[in-house]
Enzyme design. Structure first.
Site, PDB file in Angstrom:
ATOM      1  N   GLY A  22     -25.779 -20.421  -2.626  1.00 14.01           N
ATOM      2  CA  GLY A  22     -24.429 -20.328  -3.427  1.00 14.01           C
ATOM      3  C   GLY A  22     -24.636 -18.961  -4.372  1.00 14.01           C
ATOM      4  N   MET A  62     -25.328 -15.571 -10.082  1.00 18.19           N
ATOM      5  CA  MET A  62     -26.420 -15.350 -10.164  1.00 18.19           C
ATOM      6  C   MET A  62     -27.258 -15.686  -8.784  1.00 18.19           C
ATOM      7  SD  MET A  62     -27.240 -15.480 -13.258  1.00 18.19           S
ATOM      8  CE  MET A  62     -29.107 -15.937 -12.962  1.00 18.19           C
ATOM      9  N   ASN A 100     -23.723 -20.541   1.793  1.00 17.92           N
ATOM     10  CA  ASN A 100     -22.561 -20.283   0.975  1.00 17.92           C
ATOM     11  C   ASN A 100     -21.673 -21.755   1.626  1.00 17.92           C
ATOM     12  OD1 ASN A 100     -22.048 -19.632  -2.512  1.00 17.92           O
ATOM     13  ND2 ASN A 100     -19.319 -20.766  -1.231  1.00 17.92           N
ATOM     14  N   SER A 160     -33.383 -17.581 -16.912  1.00 22.35           N
ATOM     15  CA  SER A 160     -32.105 -16.671 -17.679  1.00 22.35           C
ATOM     16  C   SER A 160     -32.179 -15.488 -17.752  1.00 22.35           C
ATOM     17  CB  SER A 160     -32.942 -16.994 -19.078  1.00 22.35           C
ATOM     18  OG  SER A 160     -31.876 -16.395 -20.006  1.00 22.35           O
ATOM     19  N   LYS A 184     -36.062 -24.686 -20.270  1.00 22.96           N
ATOM     20  CA  LYS A 184     -34.499 -24.021 -20.172  1.00 22.96           C
ATOM     21  C   LYS A 184     -34.086 -24.281 -20.983  1.00 22.96           C
ATOM     22  CE  LYS A 184     -32.230 -20.163 -18.971  1.00 22.96           C
ATOM     23  NZ  LYS A 184     -31.007 -20.996 -18.511  1.00 22.96           N
ATOM     24  N   HIS A 196     -35.144 -22.999 -24.114  1.00 23.52           N
ATOM     25  CA  HIS A 196     -34.441 -21.327 -24.688  1.00 23.52           C
ATOM     26  C   HIS A 196     -33.022 -21.471 -24.710  1.00 23.52           C
ATOM     27  CE1 HIS A 196     -32.804 -17.925 -22.841  1.00 23.52           C
ATOM     28  NE2 HIS A 196     -33.870 -18.087 -22.488  1.00 23.52           N
ATOM     29  N   ASN A 197     -31.785 -22.088 -24.011  1.00 23.93           N
ATOM     30  CA  ASN A 197     -31.037 -21.407 -24.190  1.00 23.93           C
ATOM     31  C   ASN A 197     -30.354 -22.535 -25.716  1.00 23.93           C
ATOM     32  OD1 ASN A 197     -30.867 -21.375 -21.723  1.00 23.93           O
ATOM     33  ND2 ASN A 197     -28.849 -21.661 -21.353  1.00 23.93           N
ATOM     34  N   GLU A 214     -31.422 -19.494 -28.092  1.00 26.08           N
ATOM     35  CA  GLU A 214     -29.422 -18.846 -27.762  1.00 26.08           C
ATOM     36  C   GLU A 214     -28.405 -19.157 -29.175  1.00 26.08           C
ATOM     37  OE1 GLU A 214     -29.676 -17.726 -23.882  1.00 26.08           O
ATOM     38  OE2 GLU A 214     -27.453 -17.917 -24.041  1.00 26.08           O
ATOM     39  N   LYS A 268     -21.169 -24.236 -22.841  1.00 27.06           N
ATOM     40  CA  LYS A 268     -21.215 -24.442 -21.042  1.00 27.06           C
ATOM     41  C   LYS A 268     -22.094 -25.823 -21.810  1.00 27.06           C
ATOM     42  CE  LYS A 268     -19.324 -21.134 -18.457  1.00 27.06           C
ATOM     43  NZ  LYS A 268     -19.456 -19.888 -17.476  1.00 27.06           N
ATOM     44  N   ARG A 313     -31.725 -49.724 -47.306  1.00 28.85           N
ATOM     45  CA  ARG A 313     -31.549 -50.055 -45.870  1.00 28.85           C
ATOM     46  C   ARG A 313     -32.104 -51.090 -45.850  1.00 28.85           C
ATOM     47  NH1 ARG A 313     -36.033 -48.129 -42.688  1.00 28.85           N
ATOM     48  NH2 ARG A 313     -33.838 -48.850 -40.207  1.00 28.85           N
ATOM     49  N   HIS A 315     -34.135 -54.195 -43.660  1.00 34.10           N
ATOM     50  CA  HIS A 315     -35.122 -53.489 -43.134  1.00 34.10           C
ATOM     51  C   HIS A 315     -36.446 -53.243 -43.135  1.00 34.10           C
ATOM     52  CE1 HIS A 315     -31.398 -53.208 -40.429  1.00 34.10           C
ATOM     53  NE2 HIS A 315     -30.478 -52.564 -41.761  1.00 34.10           N
TER      54      HIS A 315
HETATM   55  P1  NBP Z   1     -21.766 -21.536 -11.055  1.00 36.03           P
HETATM   56  O1  NBP Z   1     -22.111 -22.160 -11.866  1.00 36.03           O
HETATM   57  O2  NBP Z   1     -20.150 -20.886 -11.137  1.00 36.03           O
HETATM   58  O3  NBP Z   1     -22.015 -22.174  -9.553  1.00 36.03           O
HETATM   59  C1  NBP Z   1     -20.912 -21.671  -8.419  1.00 36.03           C
HETATM   60  C2  NBP Z   1     -21.834 -21.562  -7.389  1.00 36.03           C
HETATM   61  O4  NBP Z   1     -21.670 -23.934  -7.067  1.00 36.03           O
HETATM   62  C3  NBP Z   1     -20.903 -21.445  -5.587  1.00 36.03           C
HETATM   63  O5  NBP Z   1     -21.761 -21.006  -4.930  1.00 36.03           O
HETATM   64  C4  NBP Z   1     -19.709 -22.669  -5.353  1.00 36.03           C
HETATM   65  O6  NBP Z   1     -19.620 -22.399  -3.872  1.00 36.03           O
HETATM   66  C5  NBP Z   1     -20.803 -23.740  -5.234  1.00 36.03           C
HETATM   67  N1  NBP Z   1     -20.564 -25.172  -5.698  1.00 36.03           N
HETATM   68  C6  NBP Z   1     -20.321 -25.857  -6.549  1.00 36.03           C
HETATM   69 BR1  NBP Z   1     -19.024 -24.795  -7.315  1.00 36.03          BR
HETATM   70  N2  NBP Z   1     -19.926 -26.958  -5.968  1.00 36.03           N
HETATM   71  C7  NBP Z   1     -20.908 -27.153  -4.896  1.00 36.03           C
HETATM   72  C8  NBP Z   1     -20.933 -28.003  -3.433  1.00 36.03           C
HETATM   73  N3  NBP Z   1     -20.499 -29.644  -3.734  1.00 36.03           N
HETATM   74  N4  NBP Z   1     -21.903 -27.740  -3.365  1.00 36.03           N
HETATM   75  C9  NBP Z   1     -22.715 -26.447  -2.711  1.00 36.03           C
HETATM   76  N5  NBP Z   1     -22.087 -25.538  -3.123  1.00 36.03           N
HETATM   77  C10 NBP Z   1     -21.092 -25.801  -4.292  1.00 36.03           C
HETATM   78  O7  NBP Z   1     -22.483 -19.817 -10.102  1.00 36.03           O
HETATM   79  P2  NBP Z   1     -23.461 -19.006 -10.995  1.00 36.03           P
HETATM   80  O8  NBP Z   1     -22.708 -18.242 -13.005  1.00 36.03           O
HETATM   81  O9  NBP Z   1     -23.825 -17.717 -10.537  1.00 36.03           O
HETATM   82  O10 NBP Z   1     -24.379 -19.731 -11.408  1.00 36.03           O
HETATM   83  C11 NBP Z   1     -25.390 -21.123 -10.631  1.00 36.03           C
HETATM   84  C12 NBP Z   1     -26.777 -21.057 -11.841  1.00 36.03           C
HETATM   85  O11 NBP Z   1     -27.122 -21.034 -12.470  1.00 36.03           O
HETATM   86  C13 NBP Z   1     -25.343 -22.535 -12.135  1.00 36.03           C
HETATM   87  O12 NBP Z   1     -26.735 -23.801 -12.311  1.00 36.03           O
HETATM   88  C14 NBP Z   1     -25.372 -21.924 -13.879  1.00 36.03           C
HETATM   89  O13 NBP Z   1     -25.419 -23.082 -15.098  1.00 36.03           O
HETATM   90  C15 NBP Z   1     -27.143 -21.048 -13.463  1.00 36.03           C
HETATM   91  N6  NBP Z   1     -27.357 -20.015 -14.907  1.00 36.03           N
HETATM   92  C16 NBP Z   1     -26.583 -19.502 -14.795  1.00 36.03           C
HETATM   93  C17 NBP Z   1     -26.318 -17.894 -15.074  1.00 36.03           C
HETATM   94  C18 NBP Z   1     -24.964 -17.311 -15.506  1.00 36.03           C
HETATM   95  O14 NBP Z   1     -25.042 -15.976 -16.571  1.00 36.03           O
HETATM   96  N7  NBP Z   1     -23.732 -17.021 -14.891  1.00 36.03           N
HETATM   97  C19 NBP Z   1     -27.561 -17.901 -16.014  1.00 36.03           C
HETATM   98  C20 NBP Z   1     -28.584 -18.557 -15.451  1.00 36.03           C
HETATM   99  C21 NBP Z   1     -28.845 -19.997 -14.968  1.00 36.03           C
HETATM  100  P3  NBP Z   1     -17.849 -21.990  -3.112  1.00 36.03           P
HETATM  101  O15 NBP Z   1     -18.274 -20.726  -3.544  1.00 36.03           O
HETATM  102  O16 NBP Z   1     -18.082 -22.591  -2.097  1.00 36.03           O
HETATM  103  O17 NBP Z   1     -17.605 -22.086  -4.654  1.00 36.03           O
END
Ligand code: NBP
Length: 491
Positions: free
Chosen positions: A13, A17, A36, A137, A192, A195-196, A199, A269, A454, A460
């Protein structure tokens, strides 16, 4: 370090992140394989772009074939998935299973629902693999330079993944890595999620502090920024307070303050909502976070609010406030409400731990949140110390240190809420926290009447003050009701 040209860890991925975590791992001396998916219609060449761009010249190998990717990693394999939460994780696991060897470890670093992680741990273990659900996080910056990482799941995996995960984690000011084993099953993702949720609460509270300064005290962005910067040197010292000062000072290309141009419709989200849903499932109050989630929902209904504003024409008086005194009250409301929010959040963690048999160490969790993550703050030290005390507090607000703090803040807190209500200015999180506090410290509440109602309409049943707890009674209130009771259970 990896042998026979195999890499130390795989990462799937390459969105914001994943890319940054891969670079972080490499910078700590680990060699990394990255993968990816390539799907027609979705952005193509993601791996190539990364390998020829930010990863160029580094110990990072790129793959677009999942089998070759798995093969490139040293045994037992550690594969971290940083993909969108939900079905993508399940799909990926199914694609990986055929190529894994017994003892290989899958790490889900996304924001997965903890119940999905419960299921995935079982599934992976049933096939001879290990599974770690690790909340991460810190956003983009944390992923690159040090995040707060909350791993839970197959405990056997911990010794294997610990060196890598701790090396990419942030360090608290005392040097401890902000990554410790949380517990079994989906506990890491549950922590986590809370935590969120916290936040969400912190952000809403800070927004209310900003709003009172702006709307009641008529302060400029620069003045407010200075207040936040000053607060960041004291007990409220935290990442979110720090960035709020920076945001208020920030000017766009035209030289105008950007904050005044940003539409007041907040997005979300899901992790705040999940926190509240799960707190409800566990029968625990989490009112402050719920308020923060609902306020985001109401804020998003901008057109409705505009119409309502035209109809009701609520107005603040043009009273002149003593800025210094009111600023102190805002500080009190913010700090005290934050204490309530953390107390509620940790109480949910304790209940989850008891219910699911996770044996969570609340002090360790508080310490893990001191660095790298969005809610990092100095007062998490005080929370950890309270949970580590010889006599564990029944509730965070009953710990002697926090009792003293709240007693010192109460007068400013209640004055501020009362004043805001008189001025028709919304401070829903400050007042939700204050009401929770008053309920918590009330030995008697009007729930006797709720129980009577109730029983009146639904048989109840109720417990009596003059009888033992656990013995339930039913009254024939009208004289024509029967003696048949409803079952006494709580959901
Ligand atoms: P995203 O949450 O936008 O995920 C994008 C990634 O998921 C891309 O690499 C995409 O591939 C891949 N993907 C998808 Br969409 N469907 C897929 C599938 N069916 N099979 C394989 N890969 C798939 O990216 P992110 O913001 O980097 O977050 C990644 C994770 O970390 C998420 O769970 C997010 O909630 C969590 N997170 C994010 C943050 C933040 O600040 N962004 C912070 C903490 C945690 P593609 O390129 O081919 O579309």
């Amino acid at each position: 370090m990896a042998t026979q040209n195999k890499t130390d860890i795989g990462l799937i991925g390459l969105a914001v992140m994943g890319e940054n975590l891969a670079l972080n791992m490499e910078s700590r001396g680990w060699s990394v394989s990255v993968y990816n998916r390539t799907v027609p219609g979705v952005e193509e060449g993601v791996v190539e772009r990364f390998i020829n761009g930010r990863a160029k010249g580094k110990h990072i190998e790129g793959f677009t074939d999942i089998e070759a990717f798995v093969e490139s990693i040293a045994l037992p394999r550690k594969i971290m998935m940083m993909v969108r939460a939900g079905s993508p994780v399940d799909e990926l696991m199914e694609q990986l299973f055929p190529y894994l060897s017994p003892g290989d470890i899958l790490i889900d670093g996304g924001n997965s629902n903890y119940e999905d992680t419960n299921r995935r741990v079982k599934l992976a273990e049933s096939k001879g693999f290990l599974f770690v659900g690790a909340g991460v996080s810190g956003g983009e910056e944390g992923a690159l330079n040090g995040a707060s990482i909350m791993p839970g799941g197959s405990e056997k995996a911990w010794e294997e993944v610990k060196p890598i995960l701790q090396s990419i984690a942030a360090q608290a000011p005392d040097g401890t890595p902000c990554c410790q084993w949380v517990g079994p099953a989906g506990s890491g993702h549950f922590v986590k999620m809370i935590h969120n949720g916290i936040e969400y609460g912190d952000m809403q509270l800070i927004a209310e502090a900003y709003w009172v300064m702006k709307e009641l005290l008529d302060m400029t962005n620069e003045e407010m920024a200075s207040v936040f910067t000053r607060w960041n040197e004291g007990k409220l010292r935290s990442y979110l307070i720090e960035i709020t000062g920076n945001i208020l000072r920030h000017k766009d290309k035209t030289g105008a303050y950007l904050i005044d141009k940003i539409l007041d419709a907040a997005g979300q989200k899901g992790t705040g909502k999940w926190s509240v849903i799960n707190a409800m499932e566990l029968g625990m109050p989490l009112g402050l976070i719920a308020t923060a989630v609902f306020e985001r929902s109401l804020s998003a209904r901008k057109e409705l609010r505009e119409a309502a504003a035209r109809q009701y024409q609520c107005r603040h008086s043009m009273a002149v406030y003593n800025k210094q005194d009111t600023e102190k009250e805002i500080f009190s409301a913010l700090y005290a409400s934050k204490l309530v929010s953390y107390a509620q959040g940790f109480a949910v963690l304790q209940r989850a731990s008891d219910t699911f048999g996770w044996n969570l160490d609340l002090a360790s969790i508080a310490r893990m949140w001191r660095g790298g993550c969005i809610i990092r703050s100095v007062f998490l030290n005080d929370i950890a110390a309270a949970f580590e005390a010889k006599e564990k507090p029944k509730h965070l607000l009953l710990a002697p240190y926090f009792e003293e703090e709240i007693k010192g803040l109460l007068s400013g807190w209640k004055n501020l809420v009362a004043q805001a209500m008189r001025e028709e200015l919304p401070v829903p999180a400050f007042s939700s926290a204050l009401n929770y506090f008053y309920s918590l410290v009330s030995a008697d509440l009007p729930a006797n009447l709720v129980q009577a109602q109730r029983d009146y309409f639904g048989a109840h049943t109720f417990e009596r003050k003059d009888e033992l707890r656990g013995v339930f009674f039913h009254e024939n209130w009208t004289g024509h009701g029967g003696d048949t009771k409803s079952g006494t259970y709580n959901v």
